[in-house]
Design a protein around this motif. Structure first.
Motif, short mmCIF file in Angstrom:
data_model
loop_
_atom_site.label_atom_id
_atom_site.label_comp_id
_atom_site.label_asym_id
_atom_site.label_seq_id
_atom_site.Cartn_x
_atom_site.Cartn_y
_atom_site.Cartn_z
N ILE A 146 -22.87 -0.12 -11.80
CA ILE A 146 -23.47 -1.45 -11.95
C ILE A 146 -22.74 -2.20 -13.06
O ILE A 146 -22.68 -1.75 -14.20
CB ILE A 146 -24.98 -1.34 -12.30
CG1 ILE A 146 -25.72 -0.62 -11.18
CG2 ILE A 146 -25.57 -2.74 -12.53
CD1 ILE A 146 -27.17 -0.32 -11.51
N SER A 147 -22.19 -3.32 -12.75
CA SER A 147 -21.45 -4.10 -13.73
C SER A 147 -22.20 -5.39 -14.04
O SER A 147 -22.15 -6.35 -13.28
CB SER A 147 -20.04 -4.42 -13.21
OG SER A 147 -19.30 -5.15 -14.17
N ASP A 148 -22.94 -5.38 -15.14
CA ASP A 148 -23.62 -6.59 -15.59
C ASP A 148 -23.75 -6.53 -17.10
O ASP A 148 -23.29 -5.60 -17.75
CB ASP A 148 -24.98 -6.76 -14.90
CG ASP A 148 -25.95 -5.62 -15.19
OD1 ASP A 148 -25.75 -4.89 -16.19
OD2 ASP A 148 -26.91 -5.44 -14.42
N THR A 149 -24.40 -7.54 -17.68
CA THR A 149 -24.46 -7.63 -19.14
C THR A 149 -25.33 -6.54 -19.76
O THR A 149 -25.21 -6.27 -20.96
CB THR A 149 -25.03 -9.00 -19.55
OG1 THR A 149 -26.31 -9.19 -18.94
CG2 THR A 149 -24.08 -10.12 -19.12
N GLN A 151 -25.33 -3.33 -18.75
CA GLN A 151 -24.84 -1.99 -18.44
C GLN A 151 -24.60 -1.15 -19.69
O GLN A 151 -25.03 0.00 -19.78
CB GLN A 151 -23.54 -2.08 -17.64
CG GLN A 151 -23.02 -0.70 -17.23
CD GLN A 151 -21.60 -0.74 -16.71
OE1 GLN A 151 -20.76 -1.50 -17.20
NE2 GLN A 151 -21.32 0.08 -15.71
#
Length: 280
Positions: A134-137, A139
């Motif tokens: 999961i690549s988000d702020t 992570q």
């Protein structure tokens, strides 16, 4: 399988793997959990020691050891992280993660897992694996939280399995603090008295604690750390011995050369030649 979180701006690294990630270990100086989740022993070399990591066991080790694994497969699970990702000093009072697990003794501790504990770590490892995808702020923070949970679980096991008699906890804490200070200052401080002053202890007190609980003397801990760094620099850089001597805090190259020869039974050039194709 190797999954990594690598922040080049901060230099922080966290990774999980089911194979030996040699390039991360040799280049990034991480702390590691090595979990044998299979049914057969795995042969591990730590410096000059060979040990078998039995099934349902977790080895806690650091970049201070020269590590090699002979017969690993997909049953091996590895977590590794550096201090930029999870600082062991900042979190020490919370989970004692650089106590029994890291820097606490001469021998990297091994934890034994029962079925319930294995199931718990399996769940954490699976959730970690999913979070790496999961690549988000959020992570990085989620990965750090999950790693902390893993560390806490292992610390609880260590407290039950390693400290069977609480009477020596004070000694373990002193050894841990001494080892951590050596890790921070080995390039600039070469005397046991330097560290005794930082610990508000006498050199004699420190020597007595090490004699009861450690294979090495306090001075040997300093020398071993210096030589380990020298080996890395000889193998993984093109720096000449004199420059390495300077960077390790020796104004007199002859003094450094004498120490290296005493510790390894080789000169720096002999060591580099003999180990040039062998990871240490």
């Amino acid at each position: 399988m190797i999954k990594t979180f690598d922040d080049s701006n901060m230099g922080s690294l966290f990774a999980i793997a089911t194979e030996f990630p040699a390039e991360l270990i040799y280049d990034r100086q991480p702390l590691m959990f090595i979990w044998n989740d299979g049914e057969a022993p795995v042969t591990i070399h730590l410096d000059d020691r060979e040990t078998e990591l039995l099934p349902s066991s977790v080895l806690c080790t650091t970049y201070m050891y020269n590590l090699r694994i002979d017969n690993s497969d997909e049953s091996l699970k590895i977590l590794l992280f550096n201090r930029e990702f999870y600082c062991i000093h900042t979190n020490d009072t919370e989970v004692s993660c650089n106590g029994l697990l890291f820097f606490g003794s001469d021998v990297a501790p091994v934890l034994q897992l029962n079925k319930e504990e294995s199931n718990t770590l399996h769940t954490l490892f699976r959730v970690l694996s999913e979070e790496f995808d999961i690549s988000d702020t959020g992570q990085e923070e989620m990965l750090r939280i999950l790693l902390k949970r893993f560390i806490i679980r292992c610390t609880r096991l260590a407290n039950r399995q390693i400290v069977k008699n609480g009477d020596n906890q004070t000694d373990i804490d002193l050894i841990r603090h001494y080892n951590v200070l050596v890790e921070e200052h080995f390039k600039s401080k070469k005397r046991v008295s330097d560290y005794a002053e930082l610990l508000y202890k006498s050199p004699k007190t420190i020597a007595n604690v090490f004699s009861k609980n450690s294979e090495y003397t306090p001075l040997e801990v300093i020398h071993n750390r210096v030589i380990l760094e020298a080996k890395r620099m000889l193998l993984y850089t093109d720096k000449p011995a004199k420059q390495i001597s300077d960077e390790l805090g020796y104004n007199d190259p002859a003094q450094f050369s004498k120490l290296f020869k005493k510790q390894t039974a080789m000169t720096t050039s002999e060591f580099k030649k003999s180990k040039s194709t062998i990871p240490v």
